[in-house]
Enzyme design. Sequence first.
Site, PDB file in Angstrom:
ATOM      1  N   THR A 205     -29.828 -45.669 -27.030  1.00  0.00           N
ATOM      2  CA  THR A 205     -30.310 -45.704 -25.530  1.00  0.00           C
ATOM      3  C   THR A 205     -31.783 -45.320 -25.608  1.00  0.00           C
ATOM      4  O   THR A 205     -32.683 -46.098 -25.293  1.00  0.00           O
ATOM      5  CB  THR A 205     -29.584 -45.480 -24.409  1.00  0.00           C
ATOM      6  OG1 THR A 205     -28.378 -46.295 -24.473  1.00  0.00           O
ATOM      7  CG2 THR A 205     -30.281 -45.519 -23.132  1.00  0.00           C
TER       8      THR A 205
ATOM      9  N   GLU B 240     -29.291 -53.723 -27.092  1.00  0.00           N
ATOM     10  CA  GLU B 240     -27.960 -53.698 -26.974  1.00  0.00           C
ATOM     11  C   GLU B 240     -27.962 -52.103 -27.378  1.00  0.00           C
ATOM     12  O   GLU B 240     -27.997 -51.670 -28.710  1.00  0.00           O
ATOM     13  CB  GLU B 240     -27.212 -54.293 -28.245  1.00  0.00           C
ATOM     14  CG  GLU B 240     -27.240 -55.970 -28.006  1.00  0.00           C
ATOM     15  CD  GLU B 240     -26.350 -56.371 -26.844  1.00  0.00           C
ATOM     16  OE1 GLU B 240     -25.686 -55.616 -26.044  1.00  0.00           O
ATOM     17  OE2 GLU B 240     -26.658 -57.573 -26.491  1.00  0.00           O
TER      18      GLU B 240
ATOM     19  N   LYS C  63     -35.253 -55.305 -40.057  1.00  0.00           N
ATOM     20  CA  LYS C  63     -35.139 -53.870 -40.497  1.00  0.00           C
ATOM     21  C   LYS C  63     -34.128 -53.200 -40.193  1.00  0.00           C
ATOM     22  O   LYS C  63     -33.627 -52.738 -39.349  1.00  0.00           O
ATOM     23  CB  LYS C  63     -36.456 -53.024 -39.591  1.00  0.00           C
ATOM     24  CG  LYS C  63     -37.105 -51.916 -40.277  1.00  0.00           C
ATOM     25  CD  LYS C  63     -36.353 -50.801 -40.626  1.00  0.00           C
ATOM     26  CE  LYS C  63     -35.987 -49.728 -39.526  1.00  0.00           C
ATOM     27  NZ  LYS C  63     -34.783 -48.964 -39.905  1.00  0.00           N
TER      28      LYS C  63
ATOM     29  N   GLY D 122     -33.939 -47.461 -27.596  1.00  0.00           N
ATOM     30  CA  GLY D 122     -34.227 -48.507 -27.023  1.00  0.00           C
ATOM     31  C   GLY D 122     -35.464 -48.393 -26.029  1.00  0.00           C
ATOM     32  O   GLY D 122     -36.124 -49.106 -25.707  1.00  0.00           O
TER      33      GLY D 122
ATOM     34  N   GLU E 181     -22.822 -40.057 -24.939  1.00  0.00           N
ATOM     35  CA  GLU E 181     -22.249 -40.925 -25.851  1.00  0.00           C
ATOM     36  C   GLU E 181     -22.245 -40.034 -26.911  1.00  0.00           C
ATOM     37  O   GLU E 181     -22.928 -39.484 -27.549  1.00  0.00           O
ATOM     38  CB  GLU E 181     -22.969 -42.131 -26.175  1.00  0.00           C
ATOM     39  CG  GLU E 181     -22.695 -42.732 -27.334  1.00  0.00           C
ATOM     40  CD  GLU E 181     -23.462 -44.152 -27.742  1.00  0.00           C
ATOM     41  OE1 GLU E 181     -24.554 -43.986 -28.074  1.00  0.00           O
ATOM     42  OE2 GLU E 181     -22.831 -45.158 -27.711  1.00  0.00           O
TER      43      GLU E 181
ATOM     44  N   GLY F 194     -29.175 -50.168 -31.180  1.00  0.00           N
ATOM     45  CA  GLY F 194     -29.132 -48.759 -31.466  1.00  0.00           C
ATOM     46  C   GLY F 194     -28.956 -47.935 -30.410  1.00  0.00           C
ATOM     47  O   GLY F 194     -28.479 -48.334 -29.145  1.00  0.00           O
TER      48      GLY F 194
ATOM     49  N   CYS G 231     -20.182 -48.759 -30.190  1.00  0.00           N
ATOM     50  CA  CYS G 231     -21.071 -48.630 -29.052  1.00  0.00           C
ATOM     51  C   CYS G 231     -19.980 -48.883 -27.706  1.00  0.00           C
ATOM     52  O   CYS G 231     -20.221 -48.017 -26.780  1.00  0.00           O
ATOM     53  CB  CYS G 231     -22.095 -49.782 -28.904  1.00  0.00           C
ATOM     54  SG  CYS G 231     -21.452 -51.356 -29.365  1.00  0.00           S
TER      55      CYS G 231
HETATM   56  P1  NDP Z   1     -30.937 -45.656 -33.650  1.00  0.00           P
HETATM   57  O1  NDP Z   1     -31.310 -45.940 -32.282  1.00  0.00           O
HETATM   58  O2  NDP Z   1     -31.056 -44.095 -34.227  1.00  0.00           O
HETATM   59  O3  NDP Z   1     -31.373 -46.735 -34.806  1.00  0.00           O
HETATM   60  C1  NDP Z   1     -31.218 -48.117 -34.725  1.00  0.00           C
HETATM   61  C2  NDP Z   1     -32.327 -48.842 -35.654  1.00  0.00           C
HETATM   62  O4  NDP Z   1     -33.596 -48.390 -34.929  1.00  0.00           O
HETATM   63  C3  NDP Z   1     -32.547 -48.149 -36.952  1.00  0.00           C
HETATM   64  O5  NDP Z   1     -32.673 -49.201 -37.986  1.00  0.00           O
HETATM   65  C4  NDP Z   1     -33.612 -47.350 -37.041  1.00  0.00           C
HETATM   66  O6  NDP Z   1     -34.247 -46.930 -38.139  1.00  0.00           O
HETATM   67  C5  NDP Z   1     -34.366 -47.929 -35.871  1.00  0.00           C
HETATM   68  N1  NDP Z   1     -35.443 -46.890 -35.273  1.00  0.00           N
HETATM   69  C6  NDP Z   1     -35.637 -45.781 -34.932  1.00  0.00           C
HETATM   70  N2  NDP Z   1     -36.424 -45.495 -34.305  1.00  0.00           N
HETATM   71  C7  NDP Z   1     -37.105 -46.503 -34.172  1.00  0.00           C
HETATM   72  C8  NDP Z   1     -38.368 -46.696 -33.379  1.00  0.00           C
HETATM   73  N3  NDP Z   1     -39.251 -45.759 -32.661  1.00  0.00           N
HETATM   74  N4  NDP Z   1     -38.850 -48.051 -33.516  1.00  0.00           N
HETATM   75  C9  NDP Z   1     -38.255 -49.228 -33.963  1.00  0.00           C
HETATM   76  N5  NDP Z   1     -37.092 -48.819 -34.742  1.00  0.00           N
HETATM   77  C10 NDP Z   1     -36.616 -47.625 -34.608  1.00  0.00           C
HETATM   78  O7  NDP Z   1     -29.387 -46.246 -33.486  1.00  0.00           O
HETATM   79  P2  NDP Z   1     -28.143 -45.681 -34.693  1.00  0.00           P
HETATM   80  O8  NDP Z   1     -28.571 -46.248 -36.110  1.00  0.00           O
HETATM   81  O9  NDP Z   1     -28.093 -44.277 -34.683  1.00  0.00           O
HETATM   82  O10 NDP Z   1     -26.877 -46.490 -34.294  1.00  0.00           O
HETATM   83  C11 NDP Z   1     -26.265 -46.066 -33.272  1.00  0.00           C
HETATM   84  C12 NDP Z   1     -26.457 -46.452 -31.674  1.00  0.00           C
HETATM   85  O11 NDP Z   1     -26.365 -47.935 -31.570  1.00  0.00           O
HETATM   86  C13 NDP Z   1     -25.403 -46.015 -30.597  1.00  0.00           C
HETATM   87  O12 NDP Z   1     -25.940 -45.354 -29.728  1.00  0.00           O
HETATM   88  C14 NDP Z   1     -24.464 -46.973 -30.366  1.00  0.00           C
HETATM   89  O13 NDP Z   1     -24.136 -47.084 -29.086  1.00  0.00           O
HETATM   90  C15 NDP Z   1     -25.689 -48.174 -30.410  1.00  0.00           C
HETATM   91  N6  NDP Z   1     -24.955 -49.460 -30.692  1.00  0.00           N
HETATM   92  C16 NDP Z   1     -25.051 -50.269 -29.543  1.00  0.00           C
HETATM   93  C17 NDP Z   1     -24.428 -51.632 -29.884  1.00  0.00           C
HETATM   94  C18 NDP Z   1     -24.403 -52.465 -28.652  1.00  0.00           C
HETATM   95  O14 NDP Z   1     -23.841 -53.771 -28.903  1.00  0.00           O
HETATM   96  N7  NDP Z   1     -24.828 -52.368 -27.675  1.00  0.00           N
HETATM   97  C19 NDP Z   1     -23.469 -51.850 -31.139  1.00  0.00           C
HETATM   98  C20 NDP Z   1     -23.537 -50.847 -32.148  1.00  0.00           C
HETATM   99  C21 NDP Z   1     -24.445 -49.581 -31.903  1.00  0.00           C
HETATM  100  P3  NDP Z   1     -33.804 -45.758 -39.098  1.00  0.00           P
HETATM  101  O15 NDP Z   1     -32.289 -46.160 -39.242  1.00  0.00           O
HETATM  102  O16 NDP Z   1     -34.580 -45.851 -40.203  1.00  0.00           O
HETATM  103  O17 NDP Z   1     -33.782 -44.564 -38.227  1.00  0.00           O
END
Ligand code: NDP
Length: 484
Positions: free
Chosen positions: A235, A255, A180, A238, A387, A233, A289
């Site tokens: 925190t 992550e 997804k 997560g 962040e 994504g 991130c």
């Molecule tokens: P989000 O947490 O908003 O979204 C990440 C993914 O999760 C998207 O595909 C999103 O879908 C999906 N999602 C959102 N809500 C849910 C839910 N309730 N259940 C299941 N899936 C869900 O993150 P961002 O896309 O905004 O990315 C940025 C974040 O990612 C930053 O906080 C960054 O630090 C972190 N990150 C961490 C990394 C690491 O390796 N530690 C590396 C890169 C980024 P949709 O897009 O449809 O909302």
Amino acid sequence: MVSIPAIRSKQLFIGGQWVDPLSGKSFATVNPATEETIAELASGDAHDIDRAVTAARKAFEGPWSKMAASERSKLLWKIADLLEKKIDEFALLETLDAGKPISESKAVDMAECLSVLRFYAGLPQTISGSTLPSQGPAFVYTLREPLGVVGAITPWNFPLLLSIWKIAPALAAGNTVVHKPASLTPLTALKFAEICQEAGLPEGVLNVVTGPGSTAGQALVTHPGVDKIAFTGETSTGKSIARDAAETLKKLSLELGGKSPNIVFADADLDAAARGAVNGIFYNAGEVCCAGSRLLVEESVHDALLEKIQGRLKKFTVGDPLDPKTRMGPLISKDHLEKVEGYVRSGTQEGAKLVCGGARPGLPKGWFFTPTMFSGVAPTMKIAREEIFGPVLAAIPFKDGPDAVAKGNDTIYGLSAAVWTRDVKKAHQVARALRAGTVWVNTYNMFDATAPFGGYKQSGFGRELGREALDLYTQLKTVWVDLS
Ligand code: NDP
């Protein structure tokens, strides 16, 4: 006008077929540099996730489980070769969708996709258990087996790369995958499914369902037929995924976010440290991130380092990501730009000094922001604690080594950190004292397919990359044979 590479945008990839979403609904993906719609995408929901999980389960129990490890290697290698052939198309799609500079899309994102795919292509035949010296007349051994169906949920900042970080080890270990992708950047995930199909990946081994996180994503997390969720994504997302996954006790790797300290001691090569600080926070517009968003500087070189950084920023080009000379493209969306602007306002209101940037660059279209640096930042300020995920650097002075470590660790996050010094002993001491999953010494943002990456504290758990990632996609079975 650039011509957009063709993609099966309005369909989902399930069971080796391109299919319409059951709801018939779609959503737009927009170019953040031009604010124009690039494509309409299929909006998958819980029913489509259910179809995808069923297909993935069938493939896992069918041809995929019977395929020799060497054949999985060949397939992963073939997928990498096809991606390499189409690297320009993939890089262009990523730049249009995510706004990242085209030079970086190709030389970093896509190049690293290839190296990660090829690293994991080399591993299937090395996955093995062991024999155990048990007491008594028994032959005891372990089998290292795949988990089953993996749900991969990925963010928008490195759309294909962070997907491959999950898909490659999952497939290498013999799992099947339902992916997804982020709704803001789904294009390369669909294109990747096309090349997997072309490479001959058996149907159902990789499935891609585009759609909202709150429906499709959540359905994947709660689906009883999914064995593991690999998530990158925010925190907060997560935490919600961990709660949702608890019901079916799914295996998880998370992550998450960061607020990484980039620590510069007075004895460091200040020119190198200035370059590292700029790369650390302004690479990918700070939408990283592990961005070095807190610049901790020893008091005696504080002003000199900030001057050097400002000097570099004068030559830092913000603009059209398709221009090979551009260093920083737009932020991902209008909402995100406004969120970053909110942090800049809060920094000023809380008393930090805006050294440079802090505004939109005045381009006619697109969600651009200028590289921004604050000095005089107190560790209690919002810009030092939360962040921002944008091009905003918070400079914080420190007195000595213990003060640097205390300030560096003063965060709920623990994804990465860096230390700049010419003193070898100090470098290693500080590297050990920092509570972070990755510590760079005299460099920033270095990655390799072989080097595990992941978080301490609220930056998540589990490691991606390296052999270690395979542990998260396999489980051990212990077999006892009575020899009495
Ligand atoms: P989000 O947490 O908003 O979204 C990440 C993914 O999760 C998207 O595909 C999103 O879908 C999906 N999602 C959102 N809500 C849910 C839910 N309730 N259940 C299941 N899936 C869900 O993150 P961002 O896309 O905004 O990315 C940025 C974040 O990612 C930053 O906080 C960054 O630090 C972190 N990150 C961490 C990394 C690491 O390796 N530690 C590396 C890169 C980024 P949709 O897009 O449809 O909302």
